[in-house]
Design a protein around this motif. Structure first.
Motif, mmCIF file in Angstrom:
data_model
loop_
_atom_site.group_PDB
_atom_site.id
_atom_site.type_symbol
_atom_site.label_atom_id
_atom_site.label_comp_id
_atom_site.label_asym_id
_atom_site.label_seq_id
_atom_site.Cartn_x
_atom_site.Cartn_y
_atom_site.Cartn_z
ATOM 1 N N TYR A 175 0.522 -1.159 0.000
ATOM 2 C CA TYR A 175 -0.095 0.435 -0.203
ATOM 3 C C TYR A 175 0.945 1.074 0.179
ATOM 4 O O TYR A 175 1.806 0.789 0.114
ATOM 5 C CB TYR A 175 -0.725 -0.223 1.539
ATOM 6 N N GLY A 176 0.127 2.102 -0.170
ATOM 7 C CA GLY A 176 0.866 3.767 -0.223
ATOM 8 C C GLY A 176 0.960 4.473 -1.703
ATOM 9 O O GLY A 176 0.499 3.937 -2.975
ATOM 10 N N PRO A 177 1.979 5.184 -1.930
ATOM 11 C CA PRO A 177 2.473 5.450 -3.118
ATOM 12 C C PRO A 177 2.714 4.560 -4.292
ATOM 13 O O PRO A 177 2.026 5.103 -5.281
ATOM 14 C CB PRO A 177 3.328 6.966 -2.938
ATOM 15 N N LEU A 178 3.553 4.325 -3.774
ATOM 16 C CA LEU A 178 4.089 2.807 -5.116
ATOM 17 C C LEU A 178 2.892 2.218 -5.927
ATOM 18 O O LEU A 178 2.882 1.460 -7.166
ATOM 19 C CB LEU A 178 4.966 1.922 -4.823
ATOM 20 N N ASP A 179 1.997 1.217 -4.741
ATOM 21 C CA ASP A 179 0.886 0.845 -5.025
ATOM 22 C C ASP A 179 0.080 1.360 -5.958
ATOM 23 O O ASP A 179 -1.006 1.204 -6.310
ATOM 24 C CB ASP A 179 -0.050 0.545 -3.500
ATOM 25 N N ALA A 180 -0.208 2.643 -5.157
ATOM 26 C CA ALA A 180 -1.068 4.089 -6.200
ATOM 27 C C ALA A 180 -0.909 3.984 -8.212
ATOM 28 O O ALA A 180 -1.686 4.060 -8.740
ATOM 29 C CB ALA A 180 -1.403 5.090 -5.322
ATOM 30 N N VAL A 181 0.702 4.524 -7.966
ATOM 31 C CA VAL A 181 0.825 4.174 -9.523
ATOM 32 C C VAL A 181 0.983 3.304 -10.039
ATOM 33 O O VAL A 181 0.640 2.978 -11.632
ATOM 34 C CB VAL A 181 2.850 4.213 -9.064
ATOM 35 N N LYS A 182 0.848 1.776 -8.817
ATOM 36 C CA LYS A 182 1.040 0.557 -9.887
ATOM 37 C C LYS A 182 -0.898 0.481 -10.972
ATOM 38 O O LYS A 182 -1.368 0.208 -10.927
ATOM 39 C CB LYS A 182 0.866 -0.471 -8.817
ATOM 40 N N MET A 183 -1.861 1.046 -9.743
ATOM 41 C CA MET A 183 -3.310 0.825 -9.940
ATOM 42 C C MET A 183 -3.978 1.943 -11.210
ATOM 43 O O MET A 183 -4.847 2.545 -11.517
ATOM 44 C CB MET A 183 -3.995 1.584 -8.370
ATOM 45 N N GLY A 184 -2.587 3.100 -11.241
ATOM 46 C CA GLY A 184 -2.843 3.498 -12.179
ATOM 47 C C GLY A 184 -3.054 5.008 -12.107
ATOM 48 O O GLY A 184 -3.311 6.418 -13.086
ATOM 49 N N LEU A 185 -2.748 5.747 -10.432
ATOM 50 C CA LEU A 185 -2.409 6.929 -10.370
ATOM 51 C C LEU A 185 -1.435 7.789 -10.906
ATOM 52 O O LEU A 185 -0.187 7.163 -10.720
ATOM 53 C CB LEU A 185 -2.768 7.393 -8.838
ATOM 54 N N ASP A 186 -1.239 9.166 -11.441
ATOM 55 C CA ASP A 186 0.020 9.829 -11.858
ATOM 56 C C ASP A 186 0.518 10.140 -10.533
ATOM 57 O O ASP A 186 0.067 11.568 -10.753
ATOM 58 C CB ASP A 186 -0.703 10.406 -14.077
ATOM 59 N N ILE A 187 1.405 9.609 -10.123
ATOM 60 C CA ILE A 187 2.423 10.948 -9.207
ATOM 61 C C ILE A 187 3.517 11.999 -9.870
ATOM 62 O O ILE A 187 4.637 10.849 -10.288
ATOM 63 C CB ILE A 187 2.665 10.119 -8.617
ATOM 64 N N PRO A 188 3.545 12.698 -10.189
ATOM 65 C CA PRO A 188 4.996 13.198 -11.228
ATOM 66 C C PRO A 188 6.203 13.361 -10.214
ATOM 67 O O PRO A 188 6.678 14.161 -9.742
ATOM 68 C CB PRO A 188 4.610 14.348 -11.985
ATOM 69 N N ALA A 189 6.793 12.441 -9.820
ATOM 70 C CA ALA A 189 7.217 12.261 -8.819
ATOM 71 C C ALA A 189 8.837 11.463 -8.861
ATOM 72 O O ALA A 189 8.216 10.315 -8.283
ATOM 73 C CB ALA A 189 7.237 12.780 -7.387
ATOM 74 N N ILE A 190 9.411 11.407 -7.874
ATOM 75 C CA ILE A 190 10.740 10.013 -7.611
ATOM 76 C C ILE A 190 10.253 10.236 -6.359
ATOM 77 O O ILE A 190 9.555 10.450 -5.432
ATOM 78 C CB ILE A 190 12.505 10.588 -7.420
ATOM 79 N N ILE A 191 10.074 8.617 -5.800
ATOM 80 C CA ILE A 191 9.227 7.967 -5.077
ATOM 81 C C ILE A 191 9.977 7.396 -4.117
ATOM 82 O O ILE A 191 10.692 6.427 -4.929
ATOM 83 C CB ILE A 191 7.634 7.538 -5.274
ATOM 84 N N VAL A 192 10.754 7.176 -3.575
ATOM 85 C CA VAL A 192 11.307 6.281 -2.172
ATOM 86 C C VAL A 192 10.756 6.217 -1.542
ATOM 87 O O VAL A 192 10.179 6.756 -0.621
ATOM 88 C CB VAL A 192 12.455 7.522 -1.738
ATOM 89 N N ALA A 193 10.917 4.863 -1.074
ATOM 90 C CA ALA A 193 10.284 3.707 0.016
ATOM 91 C C ALA A 193 11.285 3.244 0.381
ATOM 92 O O ALA A 193 11.666 1.898 0.290
ATOM 93 C CB ALA A 193 8.764 3.214 -0.703
ATOM 94 N N PRO A 194 11.162 3.409 1.702
ATOM 95 C CA PRO A 194 12.716 2.488 2.737
ATOM 96 C C PRO A 194 11.560 1.355 3.736
ATOM 97 O O PRO A 194 10.252 1.795 3.360
ATOM 98 C CB PRO A 194 13.185 3.553 3.682
ATOM 99 N N GLN A 195 12.314 0.757 3.846
ATOM 100 C CA GLN A 195 12.233 -0.323 4.481
ATOM 101 C C GLN A 195 12.663 -0.866 6.178
ATOM 102 O O GLN A 195 13.808 -0.621 6.095
ATOM 103 C CB GLN A 195 11.818 -1.838 4.443
ATOM 104 N N ASN A 196 11.529 -0.314 7.143
ATOM 105 C CA ASN A 196 12.459 -0.407 8.837
ATOM 106 C C ASN A 196 11.904 -1.856 8.578
ATOM 107 O O ASN A 196 11.003 -2.451 9.113
ATOM 108 C CB ASN A 196 10.500 0.589 9.521
ATOM 109 N N PRO A 197 13.464 -2.567 9.296
ATOM 110 C CA PRO A 197 12.993 -3.887 10.116
ATOM 111 C C PRO A 197 12.557 -3.854 11.440
ATOM 112 O O PRO A 197 11.882 -5.197 11.418
ATOM 113 C CB PRO A 197 14.903 -4.485 9.656
ATOM 114 N N LYS A 198 12.354 -3.329 12.061
ATOM 115 C CA LYS A 198 12.157 -3.436 13.238
ATOM 116 C C LYS A 198 12.289 -2.270 13.742
ATOM 117 O O LYS A 198 12.529 -0.748 13.698
ATOM 118 C CB LYS A 198 12.430 -4.179 14.536
#
Length: 259
Positions: free
Chosen positions: A73-96
């Motif tokens: 979920y989030g911006p990357l999923d929104a892009v996948k669903m077809g939403l146009d977000i004209p920006a670089i998106i950085v999505a890190p993962q927090n292990p704990k």
């Protein structure tokens, strides 16, 4: 009929392939850092120097060591669903644990050295645990963040002075049982107490649960609000013109998951 079907399948495959080409996984900048995704929008090569950068911080349910979880979920999923977000998106993962603002800053500085974007238009948004991370990060580095949105979160900061230096939108649902609305209210009250609420916008969504707020990631207006702000604006006023109606939220992506 078969030819038409083949054309449709080929178009779908080509679209998915192009999207994959725009999404790259990156290893942690330092040995104790966070791995992360980088998404570059279409036409990025033509508009690199004016392209904004968004940092997305996920909630507790996506913590771990499988970076693919961040795509749920989030911006990357929104892009996948077809939403146009004209920006670089950085999505890190927090292990704990909680988000570490130093590690997030390491990623931002790495992006400055390795990608071309508009450094005056860096934004951060997150939900739940990511809402905490958003406020902690923006409040620690207000000179680097043009605007921030924190959904159903809170903050571990002891001093809210930094949060008062940038346009900030805090959103929480009144029926949230996972993260009580009092967590966001503490931040609002704390900023008011020290007179740091000039650039603060906050909204309590009546009857909204924890997961309901995920819909904001799938609304164009969410990103339009962020993009209204830049670091070079005199006094950096908060935009109050963007209004997201209940109808717009209802029409957004409705697949609500546990966060």
């Amino acid at each position: 009929m078969r030819i038409r079907l083949l054309i449709i399948l080929l178009a779908l495959f080509t679209g998915l392939q192009a999207q994959d080409d725009n999404l790259t996984s990156r290893k942690a900048v330092h040995s104790d850092g966070y791995p992360f995704w980088v998404y570059t929008p279409k036409d990025y090569r033509q508009y690199q120097q004016t392209t904004p950068l968004i940092i997305f911080l996920h909630g507790a349910s996506l913590r771990g060591t499988d970076l693919n979880k961040v795509l749920r979920y989030g911006p990357l999923d929104a892009v996948k669903m077809g939403l146009d977000i004209p920006a670089i998106i950085v999505a890190p993962q927090n292990p704990k644990g909680h988000w570490d603002v130093r590690k997030l800053n390491d990623i931002l500085e790495w992006m400055r050295k390795n990608y071309v974007f508009n450094p005056q238009r860096v934004y951060v948004l997150g939900m739940s645990l990511g809402g905490y991370g958003t406020l902690d990060f923006a409040g620690t580095y207000p000179d680097k963040i043009a605007a921030a949105i924190a959904l159903c979160g809170g903050s571990t900061l002891r001093n809210y002075q930094g949060l008062g230096q940038l346009p900030l939108w805090i959103i929480h649902g009144t029926a949230d049982k996972a993260v009580k609305i009092e967590e966001s209210q503490k931040v609002v009250d704390g900023m008011r107490k020290i007179g740091a609420d000039e650039r603060l916008r906050y909204e309590w969504i009546q009857g909204a649960s924890h997961g309901d707020l995920a819909r904001y990631f799938y609304l164009t207006d969410t990103y339009d609000w962020l993009f209204q702000h830049t670091l070079i604006e005199p006094r950096r006023p908060v935009d109050t013109n963007v209004q997201i109606t209940p109808e717009e939220k209802a029409s957004a992506y409705k697949r609500i998951k546990k966060r």
